[in-house]
Structures are given as structure tokens and as C-alpha cells.
Design an enzyme around this catalytic site. Sequence first.
Site, PDB file in Angstrom:
ATOM      1  N   SER A 112       0.908  -1.364  -0.055  1.00 42.48           N
ATOM      2  CA  SER A 112      -0.045  -0.060  -0.018  1.00 42.48           C
ATOM      3  C   SER A 112       0.957   1.233   0.052  1.00 42.48           C
ATOM      4  O   SER A 112       1.838   1.536  -1.016  1.00 42.48           O
ATOM      5  CB  SER A 112      -1.037  -0.009   1.106  1.00 42.48           C
ATOM      6  N   HIS A 113       0.746   2.075   1.014  1.00 44.02           N
ATOM      7  CA  HIS A 113       1.382   3.237   1.154  1.00 44.02           C
ATOM      8  C   HIS A 113       2.680   3.125   1.515  1.00 44.02           C
ATOM      9  O   HIS A 113       3.463   4.082   1.941  1.00 44.02           O
ATOM     10  CB  HIS A 113       0.571   4.226   1.974  1.00 44.02           C
ATOM     11  N   ASP A 276      -2.030   6.823  -3.333  1.00 42.40           N
ATOM     12  CA  ASP A 276      -0.831   6.051  -2.482  1.00 42.40           C
ATOM     13  C   ASP A 276      -0.445   5.029  -3.619  1.00 42.40           C
ATOM     14  O   ASP A 276      -0.726   4.966  -4.497  1.00 42.40           O
ATOM     15  CB  ASP A 276      -1.192   5.314  -1.227  1.00 42.40           C
ATOM     16  N   ASP A 278      -0.829   1.827  -4.161  1.00 41.40           N
ATOM     17  CA  ASP A 278      -1.825   0.794  -4.851  1.00 41.40           C
ATOM     18  C   ASP A 278      -3.078   1.694  -5.121  1.00 41.40           C
ATOM     19  O   ASP A 278      -3.967   0.754  -5.714  1.00 41.40           O
ATOM     20  CB  ASP A 278      -1.897  -0.396  -3.975  1.00 41.40           C
ATOM     21  N   ASP A 280      -5.514   3.096  -3.774  1.00 35.21           N
ATOM     22  CA  ASP A 280      -6.665   3.092  -2.710  1.00 35.21           C
ATOM     23  C   ASP A 280      -6.722   4.456  -1.715  1.00 35.21           C
ATOM     24  O   ASP A 280      -8.060   4.793  -1.442  1.00 35.21           O
ATOM     25  CB  ASP A 280      -6.869   1.962  -2.198  1.00 35.21           C
ATOM     26  N   ARG A 281      -5.865   5.190  -1.499  1.00 40.76           N
ATOM     27  CA  ARG A 281      -5.888   6.245  -0.739  1.00 40.76           C
ATOM     28  C   ARG A 281      -5.893   7.497  -1.487  1.00 40.76           C
ATOM     29  O   ARG A 281      -5.368   7.549  -2.731  1.00 40.76           O
ATOM     30  CB  ARG A 281      -4.766   6.290   0.159  1.00 40.76           C
ATOM     31  N   LYS A 375     -11.413   0.809  -0.917  1.00 39.26           N
ATOM     32  CA  LYS A 375     -11.314   2.403  -0.938  1.00 39.26           C
ATOM     33  C   LYS A 375     -10.827   2.665  -2.546  1.00 39.26           C
ATOM     34  O   LYS A 375      -9.968   1.926  -3.013  1.00 39.26           O
ATOM     35  CB  LYS A 375     -10.600   2.820   0.054  1.00 39.26           C
TER      36      LYS A 375
HETATM   37  C1  G1P Z   1      -3.937   1.680   8.673  1.00 38.38           C
HETATM   38  C2  G1P Z   1      -4.852   2.665   8.676  1.00 38.38           C
HETATM   39  C3  G1P Z   1      -6.498   2.066   8.035  1.00 38.38           C
HETATM   40  C4  G1P Z   1      -6.141   1.313   6.952  1.00 38.38           C
HETATM   41  C5  G1P Z   1      -5.111   0.689   6.778  1.00 38.38           C
HETATM   42  C6  G1P Z   1      -4.824  -0.015   5.148  1.00 38.38           C
HETATM   43  O1  G1P Z   1      -4.111   0.565   9.308  1.00 38.38           O
HETATM   44  O2  G1P Z   1      -5.159   3.494   9.774  1.00 38.38           O
HETATM   45  O3  G1P Z   1      -7.299   3.041   8.572  1.00 38.38           O
HETATM   46  O4  G1P Z   1      -7.490   0.518   6.852  1.00 38.38           O
HETATM   47  O5  G1P Z   1      -3.877   1.233   7.187  1.00 38.38           O
HETATM   48  O6  G1P Z   1      -4.638   1.020   4.397  1.00 38.38           O
HETATM   49  P1  G1P Z   1      -3.466   0.644  10.610  1.00 38.38           P
HETATM   50  O7  G1P Z   1      -1.949   0.824  10.556  1.00 38.38           O
HETATM   51  O8  G1P Z   1      -3.762   1.806  11.518  1.00 38.38           O
HETATM   52  O9  G1P Z   1      -3.781  -0.762  11.422  1.00 38.38           O
HETATM   53 ZN    ZN Z   2      -3.204   1.352  -0.384  1.00 38.07          ZN
END
Ligand code: G1P
Ligand code: ZN
Length: 539
Positions: A112-113, A276, A278, A280-281, A375
Amino acid sequence: MLKTVRTTPYTDQKMGTAGLRKKSTIATQENYLENFVQSIFNAVGGVKGQTFILGGDGRYFNKTAIQKIMKMSAANGMKKMIVGQYGLMSTPTSSRVLLKNKADGGFVLTASHNPGGINGDFGIKYAVASGGQCPTSVSDKIYENSKNIQEYKILEAPDVDLSCLGTQKLGDMEIEVIDPITEYVQMMEKIFDFAAIRRLFASGFTFIFDAMNAVTGPYARRIFVDILGAAPDSVVNDVPMEDFGGLHPDPNLIYAKPLVEKMYSDNAPDMGGANDGDGDRNMILGKKFFVTPSDSLAILTDNYKYIPAYKNGIYGVAKSAATSTAVSRVAKALNIGYYEVPTGWKYFCNLMDSNRITFCGEESFGTGSCHIREKDGIWAILSWLNVIAATGKSVEQITREHWQKYGRSYYMRNDYDGIDVNVANKLMDDLEQRMPSLVGKKFGNFTVKEANPFIYNDPVDGSSTKNGLIVYFTDNSRIVYRLSGTGTNGATLRVYLERYETKQLDEDVEKMLEELADVSRQIGEITERTGKVKADLLT
Ligand code: G1P
Ligand code: ZN
């Protein structure tokens, strides 16, 4: 040739908030990926005759992992894999392709990010037939399997060429290489008023989108520039790179700094956005103006009727408990369903499947709707463009009018990173124990009204989940404490601060939350236990 490989288990393959996420150095160890994938196949009772979706955000190890997964799938008797061209596919696209093809499951190779590269992170999101990340009951089974795995199956074959669209064979398995961007565009065209957005750009509306050298670059160029007519230089960092060009592809005020600086400069365009790794953000900015994700969800919900796909009405809306309460006020005004769920997109999925909600979002820059079960970063940006095109108002104007109508939730997340896991767990356990004794206590100007763990009872499947601890104050302020489920370096304590105001609408966020931040450290005993006098990251 089909090969059965003997292996020994790794003990750390438990999925977190969004799949399995590990340092690249760990994920690339011998048999590491193979063990995890075979554990999934075993846990779901095999994949014989099934169809899966496969792609990734292009980060380091994406290419190698894709080949391994295709060969393992063929060896496990899968019937068909639908794979993104060059092995690329954003998370939202994967959900769409999965649903459209009624596939049995899907993999998106992404952390992801989190940063990518040899020294960054790698990860796997595993989606089930409903198009979203697997429920905890399934991930628990996968974890159990991963602890006992003895062997996996793989086909010995040359690598599959993923550059040409169309169908080919790998052993007995069919591989269909698709253009993920076309799939995604077709979906967006049906949701939004593209003609209105085209007129907006034609009228001189200026825009910048930062793809952060990650997967959405080519999507953004096709949609914003080629189709909607934004200026060619309005999409930046649009070539996906294995290490994201050294960027941390997390669209927030800290990591998307160049975009933020541009948007706060004197020649800022009318709107700025970022996604981000992938896709989705999302982050939404106006000229010298930032929209918090919590506000963004509330504003889009309030303006649903401007977006063609939703104009006949929306079911309801949901947010994660940590997200600000802004959208709850909109739900009340619109008289629609409202739900608070634990952190993690998977908790929204049952609500969407059962037509309880249309929109949902998290404070962590995630916004989406029931068009898919993830998302969706570009969807969020198109939503704003659509509302702007329909109302003729600026990002700032839309947001300020919203605050005037509903009041404003000043909101911030404080992250305390790299804490020893035992220290973090004990901090949370002890705070939970102390919660009943906090009620009625005064901390500076804040008096505790209620203090409880957040427990979610899913109205669809009856499951119960505990996620984080919430302290409510008599003035409607809140502090939420929880531990991250996506970090790869010790534990991260997230502290979410919210203060609701109906009159003071134009104050500095940090200043408004300064005292509450102190109170959060006192109540959580954060400094004594972690040695940290302030948070490492404010978003
Ligand atoms: C984090 C974000 C959460 C999101 C997840 C995946 O998870 O806080 O809202 O769904 O990344 O993108 P966390 O590291 O807080 O468990
Ligand atoms: Zn992501």
C-alpha cells in the site's frame, strides 16, 4: 512439470489490517511468498477449477512474485487467472475485475502506502469472492495453515510474457492478460458526469495530481488528461517505479510534501490530489487549503445528488471509529443509516453487500463507495471534481459552507512509532483497565464523560471485534487509542484527537488540539512508558 517442494514454516505470516505486509528483505526469503500463497490455497480448501485476479502496484519483487504465483496457481489446479498487463493493477481495479468476472479470489501485490524497494516493504492483499479483503475468520485459518505448512506445489515452466493482451496457457491454466486501465475507466464513466468535468477543465479550472511514482500514474494520465482534458502537466510522477523513486507513497501532508508546497504557493492550481502506492488512498487539496479525509467523507455524502450514480439516493454511510464524527451529523440530517466500524476496509464490506451503506471512509485518507469493495483513490478525486463542476464552487468554499451548516470537527492523528511491542501492548492493556476510573475526572479543560474499548458487533454476520479504546469528554471531544496493524517496525501507537466546534470555525488545527494532545499523553501515560514527549508523526 509439476513440482512439490518441501518447505518449513515461517511463524510470522499473520495478516494485519490490510493483508500481509513485511520488509522486502523478509518477503524475498526462500519460500516465504510460496508458503503464504500455499497456506491461502490450503485454508480455502484448494483452488481447483477456480478463477483468480492477479496484479500489483509495481514495487520491488512484484515481477518475480507474479510469476511465482501464476506457476503455483497452475500447479494447484486453478482454471484461470486474470492478470494485469505488465503485472500491474491498482487495488480498486482488482476489486472491480474480481466482481465483474465473478472470480473466486484475487491477489494484489502491494504494501500500500509503505515505501518500496529492497529496503522498503512488500505485501500481499488477498481478496475473496465478495471483492474485498478476507474476513478475520479466513485470515485466522490461513495463519494456522502457515504455521504447519510442509510443502507447496509449483509448475516448472518458463516465465509468462505479460506484455501482450489476450489469452495464453500456463500448463492447463488459462491466463488472460487485461488492460486494467480500460477496466477502471469504464467503471468511472458510469459513475460520474464526465461531460461536466470536461467542461470544467475546458473553462480553465486548473488541477494537479501526484501519482507518487506509483500505480495510478497511467490511470491518471488517461482519465484526467486524455479523457477529461486537463493540461498534460497536471499529472506528475506518473511512471510507476519499483522504489517509487524513493518517495513514501502515502498521500498526506507529510509525505506528499512537493504537492502540498505547490498547493500552498501563490500560483497554486484550483485543486490538488494524490494517491498512494496501490491507488486506494487519496488526498484532496484546494488553493492553500487541505480537506481532512473525515471532512471529505462528510462533504461527499452531503453532496451525493450531484454525482449521477448516486443521485436517486444513498442507503447509508459508515466510518471507522477513529475517523471524526463529521459524517454522523450529515447522516442524521439526511436521515440515512449510519455505522461505526473497526479500522480496516473489510468491515465496510458486509454493510455494502447488505445495502446498508453506499459511502464509507477512514481518517487514513481512504474514501469509497459500494461500486467496489475497496477504497478508491481516483474515485474520490473524481467525486470532488464532479461536485465542483456541478456547484461551480471551490474546494475551500464547499468545505467552509459545510462547516457553517454542520459545525467543524478539528481533527488530528498522532503516531508514536517504533515502540517496543511489549511496551505498546502493556500500555493499551493497562489503559483499558484504568478506563472505568477515568470517568468524571478532569484533565485541564476536559472532563471525561465515558471511556470504553470500542467493540463492533457486525449486524450481518454477528461477529464481534474489539478495536481500540475511546475516551469521550463532556464537550463532545474524543480521544481514540489503537495500535497499528500495518507497521513493519515495532509497534505504532495511533492516537486520534477530535474536538467539535460550532462557532470557532477558522482556527489553527494544531492549536485547537494542543491541550487535547497533552491530555492524550497523560491519560495514556505515553511519555512515562515510551520516553516520547511528543508524537513522531502528525497527520
Ligand atoms: C492503516 C490505517 C487504516 C487502513 C489501513 C490500510 O491501518 O490506519 O485506516 O485501513 O492502514 O490502508 P493501521 O496501520 O492503523 O492498522
Ligand atoms: Zn493503499
